[in-house]
Design an enzyme around this catalytic site. Structure first.
Site, PDB file in Angstrom:
ATOM      1  N   HIS A 132      -2.528   2.817  39.300  1.00 16.63           N
ATOM      2  CA  HIS A 132      -2.198   4.155  38.821  1.00 16.63           C
ATOM      3  C   HIS A 132      -2.822   5.119  39.733  1.00 16.63           C
ATOM      4  O   HIS A 132      -3.923   4.924  40.498  1.00 16.63           O
ATOM      5  CB  HIS A 132      -3.001   4.426  37.498  1.00 16.63           C
ATOM      6  CG  HIS A 132      -2.809   5.632  36.591  1.00 16.63           C
ATOM      7  ND1 HIS A 132      -3.257   6.822  36.894  1.00 16.63           N
ATOM      8  CD2 HIS A 132      -1.746   5.479  35.556  1.00 16.63           C
ATOM      9  CE1 HIS A 132      -2.413   7.661  35.903  1.00 16.63           C
ATOM     10  NE2 HIS A 132      -1.755   6.956  35.188  1.00 16.63           N
ATOM     11  N   ASP A 183       2.213   0.923  31.120  1.00 16.92           N
ATOM     12  CA  ASP A 183       3.749   0.432  31.213  1.00 16.92           C
ATOM     13  C   ASP A 183       3.827  -1.181  30.953  1.00 16.92           C
ATOM     14  O   ASP A 183       4.658  -1.623  30.578  1.00 16.92           O
ATOM     15  CB  ASP A 183       4.487   1.050  32.521  1.00 16.92           C
ATOM     16  CG  ASP A 183       4.466   2.189  32.520  1.00 16.92           C
ATOM     17  OD1 ASP A 183       4.599   3.024  31.235  1.00 16.92           O
ATOM     18  OD2 ASP A 183       4.655   3.002  33.709  1.00 16.92           O
TER      19      ASP A 183
END
Length: 247
Positions: A132, A183
């Site tokens: 991320h 996700d």
């Protein structure tokens, strides 16, 4: 184990018997396990606990009685199609293998090779669902969506995809110390809810459109993904209203 209401039953073992020659390893055993429950079989060594679990998992065929999962009789269903798993008493399922090889074994069986993941990492290929740009240690949202994916998989009676995702999570951390983001297990959750794969990205966009629109200027200043610094000044917490009741 006491019987529970039929609507809540996930696993039902009815009058199951298993013999090995003249020895009755399991004799007319019946019990119900509610959906979402954590059940334990207690008894002395040799009383039939492991044999019962092996019959539920599909490794042994019962000589009498029925086994049901989710209301479906599974006596003749092959082990690999039951959506069940069994962990043996020895934590190292394969004592001759390293920890890494034990983790990779599950991936190979599912035709998902740890070597392929490592190759992609070494080639600096993008593996969607990991890392991320803002979170640097871990994605705090991951554990929440992972728990959702686990529950949905168990409710559907199919934990294969969740197990593969969890194995890959371990391999990625071992190979590159990369953690899954929101996700990764969202994909498992979507799949278990019957959402077509082609809709995964549109759902991602739709869920973020309001935030992107509200912070479009701040977002475009340097063209990077950010966590907006503006404070929320909208209404306080609102009561949830089911869609069917909204006007």
């Amino acid at each position: 184990m006491a019987s529970v209401a039929s609507a809540a039953i996930h696993l039902r073992v009815s009058h199951v018997t298993k013999r090995f020659g003249a020895v009755a390893a399991v004799n007319d055993v019946s019990f119900d396990v509610p959906k979402g429950a954590f059940a334990t079989l207690l008894g002395p060594s040799g009383c039939g606990k492991t044999t019962t679990l092996r019959m539920i998992a599909g490794f042994y065929d019962p000589d009498a009685g029925d086994i049901e999962i989710g209301g479906r009789r599974i006596n003749e269903l092959p082990a690999h199609r039951r959506g069940t798993a069994m962990v043996f008493q020895d934590y190292a399922l394969f004592p001759h293998m390293s920890v890494r090889d034990n983790v990779a074994y599950g991936l190979r069986v599912a035709h998902v090779h740890a070597a392929d993941v490592r190759r992609r990492v070494e080639n600096k290929e993008v593996i969607i669902g990991f890392g991320h740009p803002v979170y640097t240690i871990a994605d705090p949202r991951n554990q929440i969506i992972k728990d959702v994916a686990r529950r949905l998989s168990h409710d559907a009676g199919n934990t294969k995809m969740f197990a593969i995702a969890e194995r890959l999570e371990a391999v990625m951390w071992d190979a590159k110390k990369m953690f899954p983001n929101l996700d990764w297990f969202s994909a498992v959750s979507y799949h278990m809810m019957g959402v077509p794969t082609a809709m995964f990205t549109p759902l991602f966009v739709i869920s973020r459109t309001s935030g992107w629109s509200a912070h479009v200027i701040e977002q475009r200043i340097d063209g990077k993904i950010i966590r907006p610094s503006a404070n929320y000044i909208g209404p306080d917490d609102q009561a949830f209203v089911p869609l069917a009741q909204r006007r």
